[in-house]
Scaffold this motif. Structure first.
Motif, mmCIF file in Angstrom:
data_model
loop_
_atom_site.group_PDB
_atom_site.id
_atom_site.type_symbol
_atom_site.label_atom_id
_atom_site.label_comp_id
_atom_site.label_asym_id
_atom_site.label_seq_id
_atom_site.Cartn_x
_atom_site.Cartn_y
_atom_site.Cartn_z
ATOM 1 N N PRO A 233 -3.686 -4.346 -4.376
ATOM 2 C CA PRO A 233 -2.409 -3.743 -4.814
ATOM 3 C C PRO A 233 -2.470 -2.225 -4.927
ATOM 4 O O PRO A 233 -1.513 -1.535 -4.557
ATOM 5 C CB PRO A 233 -2.166 -4.410 -6.176
ATOM 6 C CG PRO A 233 -2.901 -5.696 -6.113
ATOM 7 C CD PRO A 233 -4.119 -5.414 -5.295
ATOM 8 N N LYS A 234 -3.591 -1.692 -5.420
ATOM 9 C CA LYS A 234 -3.712 -0.237 -5.520
ATOM 10 C C LYS A 234 -3.748 0.403 -4.140
ATOM 11 O O LYS A 234 -3.134 1.456 -3.913
ATOM 12 C CB LYS A 234 -4.963 0.125 -6.314
ATOM 13 C CG LYS A 234 -4.884 -0.248 -7.782
ATOM 14 C CD LYS A 234 -6.138 0.201 -8.514
ATOM 15 C CE LYS A 234 -6.050 -0.150 -10.005
ATOM 16 N NZ LYS A 234 -7.281 0.273 -10.737
ATOM 17 N N LEU A 235 -4.468 -0.221 -3.221
ATOM 18 C CA LEU A 235 -4.500 0.315 -1.859
ATOM 19 C C LEU A 235 -3.123 0.265 -1.217
ATOM 20 O O LEU A 235 -2.728 1.199 -0.494
ATOM 21 C CB LEU A 235 -5.495 -0.480 -1.011
ATOM 22 C CG LEU A 235 -6.966 -0.359 -1.398
ATOM 23 C CD1 LEU A 235 -7.815 -1.279 -0.523
ATOM 24 C CD2 LEU A 235 -7.453 1.074 -1.260
ATOM 25 N N LEU A 236 -2.382 -0.801 -1.476
ATOM 26 C CA LEU A 236 -1.028 -0.909 -0.934
ATOM 27 C C LEU A 236 -0.136 0.188 -1.500
ATOM 28 O O LEU A 236 0.686 0.783 -0.779
ATOM 29 C CB LEU A 236 -0.453 -2.289 -1.265
ATOM 30 C CG LEU A 236 0.952 -2.593 -0.724
ATOM 31 C CD1 LEU A 236 0.978 -2.492 0.794
ATOM 32 C CD2 LEU A 236 1.399 -3.972 -1.178
ATOM 33 N N GLN A 237 -0.293 0.498 -2.787
ATOM 34 C CA GLN A 237 0.495 1.566 -3.399
ATOM 35 C C GLN A 237 0.154 2.919 -2.787
ATOM 36 O O GLN A 237 1.046 3.729 -2.494
ATOM 37 C CB GLN A 237 0.227 1.585 -4.909
ATOM 38 C CG GLN A 237 1.037 2.625 -5.668
ATOM 39 C CD GLN A 237 0.729 2.602 -7.153
ATOM 40 O OE1 GLN A 237 -0.117 1.814 -7.605
ATOM 41 N NE2 GLN A 237 1.389 3.445 -7.912
ATOM 42 N N VAL A 238 -1.133 3.171 -2.580
ATOM 43 C CA VAL A 238 -1.542 4.449 -1.989
ATOM 44 C C VAL A 238 -1.037 4.564 -0.554
ATOM 45 O O VAL A 238 -0.543 5.632 -0.133
ATOM 46 C CB VAL A 238 -3.076 4.579 -2.044
ATOM 47 C CG1 VAL A 238 -3.530 5.824 -1.282
ATOM 48 C CG2 VAL A 238 -3.547 4.661 -3.486
ATOM 49 N N LEU A 239 -1.121 3.488 0.228
ATOM 50 C CA LEU A 239 -0.640 3.535 1.610
ATOM 51 C C LEU A 239 0.869 3.724 1.670
ATOM 52 O O LEU A 239 1.383 4.404 2.574
ATOM 53 C CB LEU A 239 -1.034 2.251 2.339
ATOM 54 C CG LEU A 239 -2.500 2.137 2.759
ATOM 55 C CD1 LEU A 239 -2.763 0.796 3.401
ATOM 56 C CD2 LEU A 239 -2.860 3.252 3.727
ATOM 57 N N SER A 240 1.590 3.142 0.724
ATOM 58 C CA SER A 240 3.040 3.356 0.686
ATOM 59 C C SER A 240 3.363 4.828 0.457
ATOM 60 O O SER A 240 4.246 5.394 1.115
ATOM 61 C CB SER A 240 3.651 2.486 -0.410
ATOM 62 O OG SER A 240 5.048 2.723 -0.508
ATOM 63 N N ALA A 241 2.633 5.447 -0.463
ATOM 64 C CA ALA A 241 2.847 6.880 -0.701
ATOM 65 C C ALA A 241 2.475 7.702 0.527
ATOM 66 O O ALA A 241 3.166 8.674 0.877
ATOM 67 C CB ALA A 241 2.028 7.327 -1.908
ATOM 68 N N LEU A 242 1.408 7.333 1.210
ATOM 69 C CA LEU A 242 1.014 8.070 2.414
ATOM 70 C C LEU A 242 2.053 7.927 3.520
ATOM 71 O O LEU A 242 2.332 8.901 4.250
ATOM 72 C CB LEU A 242 -0.344 7.573 2.901
ATOM 73 C CG LEU A 242 -1.576 8.083 2.144
ATOM 74 C CD1 LEU A 242 -2.829 7.367 2.611
ATOM 75 C CD2 LEU A 242 -1.728 9.584 2.330
#
Length: 660
Positions: A188-197
């Motif tokens: 979930p944290k990686l998904l959040q970071v990729l969404s921001a990117l």
């Protein structure tokens, strides 16, 4: 005049002349009487003409001054207009002071949001700044009619400064997000970071398209569909770059975990506990830890990548291709790590355990399409072959030293100097001791080498090195290296025979001192000199037992015992034995029909100190081997211990077959 008459008319000219003369006389008299007045009049006229000229000059100067005054008045009017405009702008600025302060604080606000983790708010502010740039810079640019160059107002420079500061902060934000990808994180944290990117890359892509359109990189006459295709191509490149950045960041995470294993292996200082960890991992433990790190990290990265990008088809390169390249680069790193670790492992059981763990790891990775067993096996093959060859070559070098110098250099401890021990070429065996050792070997489960080699300490040492290498090979019997090890054994035995032939004269001369005085008249020295005894021992005992041990590693054939029948050698091994015997036959050290003599010549027994030193050397080497084995066993897990015990029970023991 008609009444004047003719007489008067004729005399009239004379009268007129006289009258004219009278008038001239009167005029002269008048002039003479009033000449000062005429002089004054003339002087006054000259003065008037001078004053008139000055007046014209003054008038001209006044006209010039009036024109200059007019210009100054125009300049004053322009300055006044500027002051009035600036005053109006200042009043307007004062009126909108709060709004301007908020705009100027946007770069600091974006930076604060990015540092505190409010990425969505920072991206919304960046999107707002892009709108300001399009509205106040791109849309308000005009061209001067005189030179055709664009000009901007002062307010646009402020907006441009805000835009530049915000996009500099966005670059730092992107680096921060990539750093968050390089640490251990949940999906979930990686998904959040990729969404921001993705949002950030979309904002940067829109600004890049606006700049290209403004600078004329492509014509503004493109249709909406064509412009959308251009943007879609740019987004595909950005998506591919994002996938590559994700894999690079996860690669950094894997490297950090490996660095932790290296620090644990070297026992580096821990700043967290402020204590020094004295416990270090050995090569085998470090290899197991590295395999575990790679296994857990690769599974995590592959699972996360497939979950985040598996269904994405918007990149220029397929995600599976990028993942394969990343796995390939990581596999190269794993191969290099294993190559370094395997060079430091001395136990074949540890090498086999690492091989089994590596194959288990590869089989698990095959579930996600990353089976790399074909890449790992050559590493272990080279390690096994190199280790066996190294053991054999070092043993051969020391054997040559023993034969030539009859000494063996023993390395001392760190605080001791190296010392030498005397190694005689021959030791006499008592009949009782020989029969007792033969009976002990027949009753035990192990199959000791020929006891006749005990009488030749250099050959006994060489036999030991052969068995050490074969023990290593037995613990990790790779079928794929059988041919390479056979070739190495063939070359080793051939070099041994050739060396013995080259120094046969020296061996013969040195062996004479071991012949007893009472047997010199029996002619045994001529029949069985020391070089011939060495050739017979190598041909009949050392070569045959080495080949039998090698054959037992890869086949189910048991080693020959004292009372059992001798199984046949493999044809390829039989060729090696025949080749070595021919080397001695050419040097006339062994006859083709010669058999092993049933009775050994009576040889002089060396001094007791030489025998004691030889036994001391053997005990020291065996104690060092036992200590290394104990250290290795203490570090292995319970599962590895059970596996080793089962393997030892199912195989013939060669380790206990040391001669010395």
């Amino acid at each position: 005049p008609a009444s004047m008459g003719l007489q008067n008319l004729q005399s009239e000219p004379m009268r007129l002349t006289a009258e004219a003369e009278r008038l001239n006389d009167e005029l002269d008299t008048l002039v003479m009487d009033n000449f000062r007045v005429f002089v004054e009049n003339l002087t006054c006229s000259g003065v008037l003409r001078g004053e008139d000229k000055k007046l014209r000059d003054y008038s001209s100067d006044l006209g010039d001054d009036l024109q200059q005054l007019l210009d100054l008045c125009g300049s004053f009017r322009d300055r006044v207009n500027q002051y009035i405009t600036a005053h109006k702008r200042n009043r307007k600025t004062l009126k909108h002071n709060m709004q301007l302060v908020e705009l100027l604080e946007i770069p600091q606000l974006v930076d604060a949001c990015s540092r505190n983790g409010f990425h969505d708010e920072a991206l919304e502010l960046a999107l707002f700044v892009n709108g300001l740039e399009r509205k106040h810079i791109f849309a308000s640019e005009v061209r001067d009619h005189s030179d055709g160059t664009p000009r901007q107002s002062g307010g646009n420079s402020v907006v441009q400064s805000i835009v530049n500061d915000v996009h500099t902060t966005l670059s730092d934000l992107r680096r921060q997000l990539l750093v968050r990808l390089s640490v251990e994180s949940s999906l979930p944290k990686l998904l959040q970071v990729l969404s921001a990117l993705r949002k950030l890359d979309g904002i940067l892509a829109d600004r890049q398209l606006s700049l290209e359109r403004q600078n004329g990189f492509y014509t503004p006459s493109l249709t909406d569909q064509q412009a959308e295709e251009v943007r879609a191509g740019l987004m595909r490149r950005i998506e591919t770059s994002l996938q590559m950045s994700f894999l690079e960041a996860r690669g950094v995470w894997v490297e950090s975990m490996l660095q932790g294993v290296q620090d644990e292996a070297t026992g580096t200082y821990s700043t967290a506990t402020h204590q020094s960890d004295s416990t270090t991992l050995g090569p085998y433990g470090r290899g197991i830890e590295i395999l575990e790190v790679y296994r857990s990290s690769w599974f995590a990265v592959v699972t996360q990548f497939n979950a985040l990008f598996g269904s994405a088809d918007g990149g220029e390169v397929s995600p599976s291709s990028l993942l394969s390249r990343w796995i390939e680069s990581q596999l190269n790193s794993l191969v290099k790590e294993l190559e370094v670790i395997l060079k430091d492992i001395d136990e074949g059981q540890s090498v086999r355990s690492l091989l089994e763990q590596s194959f288990l790891f590869a089989s698990r990775m095959s579930e996600v399409g990353c089976d790399f067993r074909s890449h790992i096996l050559p590493v272990f093959e080279s390690a096994v072959v190199c280790r066996v060859e190294d053991i054999w070559r070092k043993g051969l070098d020391i054997f040559k030293q023993m034969v030539v110098t009859e000494k063996y250099a023993v390395d001392g401890n760190a605080d001791e100097l190296p010392r030498e021990q005397v190694i005689p070429l021959y030791l006499r065996q008592d009949t009782e001791d020989s029969s007792a050792s033969d009976n002990a070997g027949a009753d035990s489960d192990s199959h000791p080498p020929p006891q006749g080699l005990i009488g030749f300490p250099p050959l006994a040492y060489l036999m030991n090195t052969h068995l050490v290498g074969l023990n290593f090979l037995r613990d990790c019997p790779l079928a794929s290296v059988e041919g390479r090890v056979r070739e190495a054994l063939d070359l080793l035995l051939s070099d041994t025979c050739k060396f013995l032939v080259s120094v046969s004269d020296d061996i013969r001369r040195s062996g004479r001192k071991y012949i007893s005085a009472d047997s010199s008249s029996s002619g045994l020295l001529t029949a069985d000199s020391m070089d011939r005894l060495y050739a017979e021992a190598i041909t009949k005992d050392l070569i045959q037992h080495s080949l039998w041990c090698f054959q037992s590693v890869y086949t189910n054939v048991t080693l020959p015992s004292k009372s059992g029948a001798t199984p046949p050698l493999d044809p390829s091994l039989l060729k090696i034995s025949e080749h070595c015997r021919r080397i001695f036959e050419k040097a006339d050290l062994v006859k083709a029909s010669q058999a092993i003599p049933s009775k050994k010549p009576v040889l002089a027994v060396p001094s007791t100190s030489d025998v004691a030193k030889t036994e001391e050397l053997s005990s020291e080497k065996n104690s060092v081997k036992q200590e290394n084995a104990n250290k290795l066993v203490s570090k292995e897990s319970g599962e590895d211990k059970n596996m080793e015990s089962e393997s030892r029970e199912s195989r013939h023991d060669l380790t206990d077959s040391n001669v010395i």
